[in-house]
Design an enzyme around this catalytic site. Structure first.
Site, PDB file in Angstrom:
ATOM      1  N   HIS A 402      40.636 -17.981   3.274  1.00 36.67           N
ATOM      2  CA  HIS A 402      41.326 -17.476   2.087  1.00 36.67           C
ATOM      3  C   HIS A 402      40.369 -17.523   0.903  1.00 36.67           C
ATOM      4  O   HIS A 402      40.328 -18.504   0.167  1.00 36.67           O
ATOM      5  CB  HIS A 402      42.559 -18.326   1.769  1.00 36.67           C
ATOM      6  CG  HIS A 402      43.676 -18.169   2.738  1.00 36.67           C
ATOM      7  ND1 HIS A 402      44.711 -19.082   2.825  1.00 36.67           N
ATOM      8  CD2 HIS A 402      43.951 -17.200   3.651  1.00 36.67           C
ATOM      9  CE1 HIS A 402      45.565 -18.679   3.764  1.00 36.67           C
ATOM     10  NE2 HIS A 402      45.118 -17.553   4.284  1.00 36.67           N
ATOM     11  N   GLU A 403      39.589 -16.475   0.747  1.00 34.42           N
ATOM     12  CA  GLU A 403      38.793 -16.361  -0.488  1.00 34.42           C
ATOM     13  C   GLU A 403      39.768 -15.867  -1.557  1.00 34.42           C
ATOM     14  O   GLU A 403      40.390 -14.819  -1.397  1.00 34.42           O
ATOM     15  CB  GLU A 403      37.647 -15.365  -0.283  1.00 34.42           C
ATOM     16  CG  GLU A 403      36.859 -15.044  -1.537  1.00 34.42           C
ATOM     17  CD  GLU A 403      36.270 -16.277  -2.225  1.00 34.42           C
ATOM     18  OE1 GLU A 403      35.391 -16.904  -1.645  1.00 34.42           O
ATOM     19  OE2 GLU A 403      36.731 -16.619  -3.350  1.00 34.42           O
ATOM     20  N   GLU A 490      33.379 -28.181  -0.331  1.00 41.63           N
ATOM     21  CA  GLU A 490      31.982 -27.861  -0.625  1.00 41.63           C
ATOM     22  C   GLU A 490      31.626 -28.672  -1.877  1.00 41.63           C
ATOM     23  O   GLU A 490      31.182 -29.799  -1.783  1.00 41.63           O
ATOM     24  CB  GLU A 490      31.826 -26.358  -0.809  1.00 41.63           C
ATOM     25  CG  GLU A 490      30.389 -25.932  -1.002  1.00 41.63           C
ATOM     26  CD  GLU A 490      30.278 -24.473  -1.376  1.00 41.63           C
ATOM     27  OE1 GLU A 490      29.332 -23.837  -0.935  1.00 41.63           O
ATOM     28  OE2 GLU A 490      31.120 -23.967  -2.151  1.00 41.63           O
ATOM     29  N   GLU A 496      23.952 -23.246   2.628  1.00 38.55           N
ATOM     30  CA  GLU A 496      23.930 -21.795   2.489  1.00 38.55           C
ATOM     31  C   GLU A 496      23.052 -21.345   1.319  1.00 38.55           C
ATOM     32  O   GLU A 496      22.624 -20.202   1.272  1.00 38.55           O
ATOM     33  CB  GLU A 496      25.357 -21.243   2.351  1.00 38.55           C
ATOM     34  CG  GLU A 496      26.095 -21.694   1.106  1.00 38.55           C
ATOM     35  CD  GLU A 496      27.583 -21.287   1.108  1.00 38.55           C
ATOM     36  OE1 GLU A 496      28.220 -21.393   2.168  1.00 38.55           O
ATOM     37  OE2 GLU A 496      28.089 -20.880   0.058  1.00 38.55           O
TER      38      GLU A 496
END
Ligand code: NOJ
Ligand code: CA
Length: 692
Positions: A402-403, A490, A496
């Protein structure tokens, strides 16, 4: 066993009128090493000070509040009472680094009334543990301060020297910075942030404001960590330094109109925490922040599981495919996702994260639109019913993404349906994300409203028996104890970022994170990159991974999380299946942990015991400097043989020139043995010890 004993005999009140602040109370840690004093001056200033092994670590530091409504400054008090208790109990985390945690502290409650208006009352609760101090403000029910707005919290941390400090710029919206290592006097957050030109939301608070967890080391080798615990219904704390006195003052994140917090008495603030030790390893094994959080609010935790997953994810980051559905490069198409499910099943992973599965990605970034995603409409080439059935047959869970693109209100309006949709498709874990500005009100990621939002998501998800990990959230403060379904976050610069042009990581980054970001809770760091030049699918890319391959393995042990991704994609794992074996074997839930050696910015070596098994796993990492280390295996059970598989940098390995050079060796060992580890520049070592 919980025992609450009164020990007024240990607590003495003294009234030394000569000093500027009379000592009102003294309390020491159970082992006596830490002593906390509370003082009150004629003027009404109330302060606390802390010593550790007879050395002052926090000099007298003021306490108080400025309220906006009612407009009152609460910083001149009369001490009207002091109570004390002690607690010594143990508890078991649902998931964790150890199976049992001891919560052992002495507590002091200082009851204050406002010198200017005796009707205004405020309590301060101090808890002194062997590993540090926590304190919080308690606004009891009262007549004037009822519904109130906080303008500023006035808590100070007055440090005893110009310490070496590991810091990142204060910023209300992102914690994805590199760490700077300087003396306190050399902190310049504005300058440091200017180097980080690609952080989209950069809103540096000022040259002297930094984020927590803040790690420091004194000239005589004492390690200090300042953070907060149980951040609930309150904005995140940053710290502003007065360089003349080395005093930090709390700087709370404002809301969209500049207020800090809207509260209703009775109310208790988050705990302000100071973890202290003369051993860096003990900072990493401190459970103080967890101990200051409430026990699980979820009664039935049987559905909460640790997990390892792979994902339809990195291939988008490196340009092999896209999140959006345009041309023929859409990553999350049915056939492609099936190959990931097959790979997860073949190699024993619990889940497959699928990003870019839902409509909206054409327009998700930078346009600040409120209704980009509805979280329930798959792209036409993503057959969710077929994939649900396929994953079920293969015994793999699809992990939902779910961005929210920062549209947190849109998410709240829709999350019931979104979680129902997940249940209907047999998904039990969601990765959420808050890229960009928080819309529509222009809240900050660290504001009270957003702090409440992340918690509402965890609570709502629990109603649907869903586990959560959030990207771009506020810094964690141990709430995974209270909401054990909130597996990880995060909230820092993750692996990343190796792919971020002009930014990237540095080899020391992972040796600092355990002393900073991880103090608040597990991180979804996404280790497991096996391809180091990131131009595999886009020749123009100059980005690269700044570790050796062996270090990518070691991170599964040094970076604790009950939810770990194998970050790279199958085609790259297949080139190093022998090393991939470690990622397959390493557990993500532990019954015991020992931090063997550590120094922030330089190295970390940790061993952990697999929960429910006799196996141990070791992770050792170093910064840009090669390192030799001798590890005694005395943590292993006596009179028992283990098969040790050592994944080590090869002699010629170097993160810059030869990251893929590793050697794998097997030997039989017992707890009488020692192992000599050799870590390359930017390297690491991972070992599995399987009981024979
Ligand atoms: C940022 C997250 O950290 C990353 O993991 C994710 O793939 C992108 N946002 C897209 O949501
Ligand atoms: Ca270093």
């Amino acid at each position: 066993m919980k025992s609450t004993i009164f020990f007024l005999n240990l607590l003495f009140l003294c009234f030394v009128s000569a000093c500027f602040a009379q000592t009102k109370a003294v309390i020491s840690s159970p082992n006596q090493a830490i002593v906390l004093k509370v003082g009150a001056a004629q003027s009404g200033n109330v302060s606390y000070q802390i010593s550790y092994k007879n050395k002052t670590i926090i000099e007298p530091s003021l306490l108080g509040f400025a309220l906006k409504k009612p407009e009152i400054t609460l910083n001149k008090f009369e001490v009207v009472g002091i109570d004390s208790t002690a607690v010594d109990e143990t508890w078991k985390p649902v998931l964790g680094e150890v199976s049992t945690i001891r919560n052992n502290y002495k507590q002091l409650t200082v009851r204050l009334i406002d010198k200017n208006n005796a009707k205004n009352t405020l309590n301060i609760i101090f808890r002194v543990f062997d590993d540090g101090v926590g304190f919080r403000y308690d606004f009891p029910q009262q007549t004037a301060i009822k519904h109130f707005i906080v303008k500023d919290e006035l808590t100070q941390f007055n440090l005893a020297g110009n310490h070496k400090t590991f810091w990142m710029p204060g910023d209300y919206d992102t914690n994805e910075y590199l760490y700077n290592t300087t003396k306190l006097s050399e902190i310049d957050a504005t300058k440091a942030a200017k180097k980080e030109t690609d952080i989209a939301l950069q809103a540096v608070i000022g040259p002297n404001t930094v984020q927590t967890p803040l790690m420091m080391k004194t000239a005589d080798g004492i390690y200090l960590n300042i953070h907060e615990a149980a951040l609930v219904n309150y904005p995140a704390m940053h710290l502003t330094l007065d360089k003349a006195t080395f005093t930090f003052t709390t700087h709370l994140t404002p809301d969209a109109v500049g207020n800090k917090a809207y509260l209703q008495a009775p109310f208790q603030t988050p705990w302000r925490t100071i973890v202290v030790s003369d051993k860096a390893t003990e900072i990493l094994s401190s459970k103080l922040i967890l101990n200051l959080n409430e026990p699980s609010k979820i009664a039935d935790v049987s559905w909460i599981k640790p997990q390892k997953f792979i994902g339809m994810w990195w291939e988008m980051h490196v340009g092999k495919s896209n999140w959006y559905k345009e041309g023929n490069k859409h990553g999350a198409n049915t056939a492609n996702v099936k190959t990931y499910i097959d790979y997860a099943a073949k190699h024993g992973f619990d889940g497959v994260l699928v990003e870019g599965w839902n409509e909206g990605w054409e327009d998700w970034f930078g346009n600040w639109k409120e209704n980009v995603f509805d979280f329930i409409t798959p792209y036409s080439d993503y057959d969710i019913n077929e994939l649900t059935a396929y994953a079920k047959v293969k015994g793999v869970k699809i992990i939902m993404h779910h961005e929210t693109s920062g549209s947190a209100t849109n998410y709240e309006r829709r999350f019931d349906k979104a979680f129902q949709f997940m249940q209907d498709h047999e998904m039990n874990t969601v990765k959420t994300g808050y890229v960009g500005r928080i819309i529509p009100r222009g809240e900050h990621h660290d504001s009270q409203w957003m702090v409440n939002h992340y918690q509402r998501v965890a609570e709502k998800a629990a109603e649907y028996k869903i586990m959560v990990e959030a990207h771009e959230p506020v810094h964690p403060t141990g709430l995974h104890r209270t909401y054990p379904n909130w597996l990880a976050n995060e909230a820092a610069r993750g692996n990343e970022f190796n792919n971020a042009p002009n930014l990237g990581l540095v080899p020391e980054h992972e040796t600092i994170l355990p002393f900073t970001r991880l103090m608040g809770g597990p991180m979804d760091y996404t280790p497991g990159f096996f391809c180091f030049q990131l131009n595999q699918y886009d020749a123009t890319r100059k980005t690269r991974v700044k570790t050796t391959l062996a270090k990518q393995l070691a991170l599964y042990v040094t970076m604790y999380s009950p939810l770990q991704m194998a970050g790279d994609f199958p085609e790259n794992f297949d080139k190093h299946l022998d090393a991939f074996q470690f990622i397959k074997d390493v557990p993500v839930d532990w019954s015991d942990t020992k931090v063997l050696e550590a120094e922030p910015g330089d190295y970390v070596t940790i061993v952990r015991k697999q929960k429910g098994e006799e196996n141990w796993f070791l992770g050792a990492i170093t910064d840009e400097n090669a390192r030799k280390s001798t590890v005694k295996l005395d943590f292993l059970t006596e009179n028992t043989s283990y098969k040790a598989t050592v994944y080590q940098d090869a002699a010629a390995a170097d993160w810059k020139t030869n990251p893929e050079a590793y050697v794998i060796e097997q030997k039989i060992v017992t707890n009488k043995d020692t192992l000599n580890l050799q870590l390359a520049n930017g390297g690491g070592c991972a070992i599995s010890f399987i009981k024979l």
